[in-house]
Enzyme design. Sequence first.
Site, PDB file in Angstrom:
ATOM      1  N   GLU A 410       0.809  -1.219   0.000  1.00 39.54           N
ATOM      2  CA  GLU A 410       0.000   0.000   0.000  1.00 39.54           C
ATOM      3  C   GLU A 410       0.839   1.264   0.000  1.00 39.54           C
ATOM      4  OE1 GLU A 410      -2.789  -1.013   3.200  1.00 39.54           O
ATOM      5  OE2 GLU A 410      -4.193  -1.481   1.612  1.00 39.54           O
ATOM      6  N   GLU A 487      -4.156 -10.466   0.178  1.00 42.68           N
ATOM      7  CA  GLU A 487      -4.968 -10.393   1.392  1.00 42.68           C
ATOM      8  C   GLU A 487      -6.406 -10.697   0.990  1.00 42.68           C
ATOM      9  OE1 GLU A 487      -4.440  -6.621   3.491  1.00 42.68           O
ATOM     10  OE2 GLU A 487      -2.313  -6.648   3.001  1.00 42.68           O
TER      11      GLU A 487
HETATM   12  C1  GAL Z   1      -4.979  -3.903   4.062  1.00 44.42           C
HETATM   13  C2  GAL Z   1      -3.582  -3.691   4.567  1.00 44.42           C
HETATM   14  C3  GAL Z   1      -3.322  -4.408   5.849  1.00 44.42           C
HETATM   15  C4  GAL Z   1      -4.456  -4.187   6.803  1.00 44.42           C
HETATM   16  C5  GAL Z   1      -5.719  -4.662   6.185  1.00 44.42           C
HETATM   17  C6  GAL Z   1      -6.935  -4.426   7.037  1.00 44.42           C
HETATM   18  O1  GAL Z   1      -5.372  -2.860   3.280  1.00 44.42           O
HETATM   19  O2  GAL Z   1      -2.642  -4.079   3.638  1.00 44.42           O
HETATM   20  O3  GAL Z   1      -2.120  -3.938   6.372  1.00 44.42           O
HETATM   21  O4  GAL Z   1      -4.570  -2.843   7.061  1.00 44.42           O
HETATM   22  O5  GAL Z   1      -5.957  -3.946   5.018  1.00 44.42           O
HETATM   23  O6  GAL Z   1      -6.825  -4.924   8.306  1.00 44.42           O
END
Ligand code: GAL
Length: 961
Positions: A410, A487
């Site tokens: 990010e 993620e």
């Molecule tokens: C993503 C980010 C993580 C965490 C997650 C939400 O956008 O990469 O570090 O913030 O969202 O918990």
Amino acid sequence: MSHVATYLTDLAPGSGRRTPPRSRLRTDAPELSLDGEWDFRWSAAGEPDGEWGTLPVPAHWVLHGLRDGAAPYGRPQYTNVQFPFPIDPPHVPDENPVGDYRRTFDRPDWDTATVLLRLDGVESVYRVALNGTEVGVGKGSRLVQEFDVTDLLVPGPNELTVRVHQWSSMSYVEDQDQWWLPGIFRSVTLLSRPRDGLDDVWLRTGYSDGRGSVDPEITGTFPVTVSIPELGVERRFDAASDVTTVDVGPVEPWTAETPRLYDATVSSPGETVSLRLGFRTVAIEGERFLVNGRPVTFRGMNRHETHPERGRVFAEQARADLLRMKRHNVNAVRTSHYPPHHRVLELCDELGFWVVLENDLETHGFEFVGWRGNPSDDPAWEDVYLDRIARTVERDKNHACVVMWSLGNEAGTGRNLAATAHWVHRRDPERPVHYEGDHTAAYTDVYSRMYPSPAEVAAICADSGEVPGLSAVETQRVRARPFVMCEYAHAMGNGPGALDTYDAQADASPRHHGGFIWEWRDHGILTRTADGTPYYAYGGDFGEVVHDGNFVMDGMVLPDDTPTPGLAEFAAVSAPVVVVARPGSLEITNRYHSVDTAHLRFVAVVEDDGVMREETELAVPSVPAGESATVALPAWKPAPDAETWVTVRAELAADAPWAARGHVVSHAQFAVAQPARPSRPPQQVRRADTAGDAEFDEHTGRLRRLFGLDVDGPRLELWRAPTDNDRGIANDSADRRSSESRWRERGLDRLVHRVVSVDPHGPVVRVRVGAANSARTVDVTYRWTVADEVALQAEIVPSPDWDCTWPRVGVRFDLPPQLRHATWFGTGPRESYPDSTRAALVGRFAADLDELNVRYSRPQETGHRAGLRTVEIGDDTGVRLRLRTVSGPAGRRPGFTLAAHTPHELDRARHPHELPPPTRTHLFVDDAVHGLGSAACGVEVAPEHSLWPGARAFGMVFEAP
Ligand code: GAL
């Protein structure tokens, strides 16, 4: 002239006697650990000038001595995206905590050419001095830095000082979603660099057709000998120009499933280093990501470094955590969002994980200013970016487990990221480059998304049509690459739902290489209230000016190491061997990367009403990776008056390093037959209040006593304490509102009840339920029949104007608080919700209130177990109440929850310790509940798992114990 040291705001990656990055190697050259108790003094702003105290190294100063929400040296702060200081790059406020560290050591008696000082991790920027002379400035909090201190050392005692600043220009590129935890949090070591030693060693390994190879890259003094004793390899190179690839002959390959390592040494005249080699070859071919020529599916976790007392200081907990991952079918780790302690990579080599190793880089907060001034696209920051990626790759390049490099997280997009990708491609052409922020796959090798909806995943995996947000050209480019979800499935609080949907998509598409759950553990920090009650703190608990609340509690494991039901669901969904069992046949699909199923035994367990009848080992041939087999199952007879279920388990046939023999890797279940058991309407109807077994209030029709117990109910309940997912705005939400806000607007949390009529025959009680200033109603009829048994049929008819989902629909009974224990035949052992059912099995289980409900760090809905047949509820003296559900249409049965708190009490508490002392045990019999979804960061509950209001009837029977 500014009073601020220039290194705090300059854009240099560090300065002074920094030495080039190199591998982390085990060496026979002497080292002196400088860990231990250091002198320490601190100031919240400006130079510390007070008394010296002491602080351990490694530690974070804000966690040292933390009590009652504060430490002697400031407090932890949690933000996700937000910068906890004004966005004024590269400046930081004058209120910038500074810690001065000091210690002395005697110059070791080393016959050595050079002496280096290594700092493995210091947050955020630090200046090192030895005997009063500046050594240099270190930056890159989670990156190792070595300094050359050779000519600053004096015989006898030497004084080392390190001044650490919490904020600096580098904080703008270290904006990861985690606690801000300053201090020297990894080791400090003095290293002798021998004459004629090895500056750096990289043994690139390869594997093909059963043979291994080593391609050495060695800098140091030659001749150099590479030995792998187990393979009988000993190759001497007289000069750097002689070094060539060595064919090491037949080897066993390294994979995450077969983490076979071979000990190797590399010796120069002055030094020997030892490595553990895993032979494997990583490649991308078209849309496929391959290791040793076979496709990899990541069933992974995002892993932060976090410990409730030590923060990011490495703790041996890491090993226990990785073992826990193995036991839950996790095969991959993304080191979100920085290189972990170097031991973690050794453990991943040894235990077997595919690792995506990420650079220490995130500039997310620039999103708040429309990415204006984002360092990722500003040439002034290029050196910082290149320095960081080099330090990331160089330290860990020898690890077999690392199969992909990630440029960071990010950080928007821009030329500096493209430059880092280019650097990696040149330095390590074998391992692909990952970065999710490269949304059009312009400079990376895999197409990565976070929190895609199943619809988006389907579009990416399709071969035609558009991928949302991409042009036709971009669509084609991303489809030409392997797809990963770096993620997905945000594990915050109760959830996530729909893991099975994502898993099925990964199975169905050769382009899809799986993903990484966000995230492995909650980051709760153990602290105490003023009266000494311990609790796990999250954002806002330390009085931070800006914070992001409990968004840091989004793990599959609670801060106290308790695995959540979400993790059990992950394990069930991610089983490397999929077992589908049905009457007469068993189908086994091997989803391992490369191992067959010979290490598993398959066992069938037959149970009648949850009582074991027999256990049989099944004869199953070994199924090769990627293949399926079907074997016949014996024809078990149904029990005459019971539900017969067959559970097939695939379990370890022998001990593995991460689990004992018998550990269940996969399971499946089927019902042999559901005997049509007539629901037994009581024959003889008596007046309730004369029955003795059940006493009702004559005005309200409410149950007052049941089999001698003080009972109050039933009461329609539509409310649940919102889960973190209920509170989130899903990224696919049509109206950008959370379920919670819609539910509260409709008054589901403040329903009031009005008795419409009580017919004493039965009794039959009619109640109208609604909320203040709303004309929406729910009419409930409680139809009792009291005979040998006490039976209740609840009929629920909502008015037609309801326009939102309901969290649940069921009835609540309040029982004496001593009733804390349940034994049930239904689904278990853990809670389950409509979109999280794969871990639940039908069987007989027992648990008390503490086990029935999960202690999420922010209290919320927990404990629903679907498909209840019977439950016996007892106190310490034994069973006091028995309840049987009546099966509805298509055999559906209500579920139950037994809890010490009402949804309203859970809803009001921010932490478990804020819950009031229990006064009653609450039994909920719910005909249906709403799914979980993943809206805390991700998608809504899928329509098929959403609970919409509608007329329904369900029944239950109470029996005397
Ligand atoms: C993503 C980010 C993580 C965490 C997650 C939400 O956008 O990469 O570090 O913030 O969202 O918990």
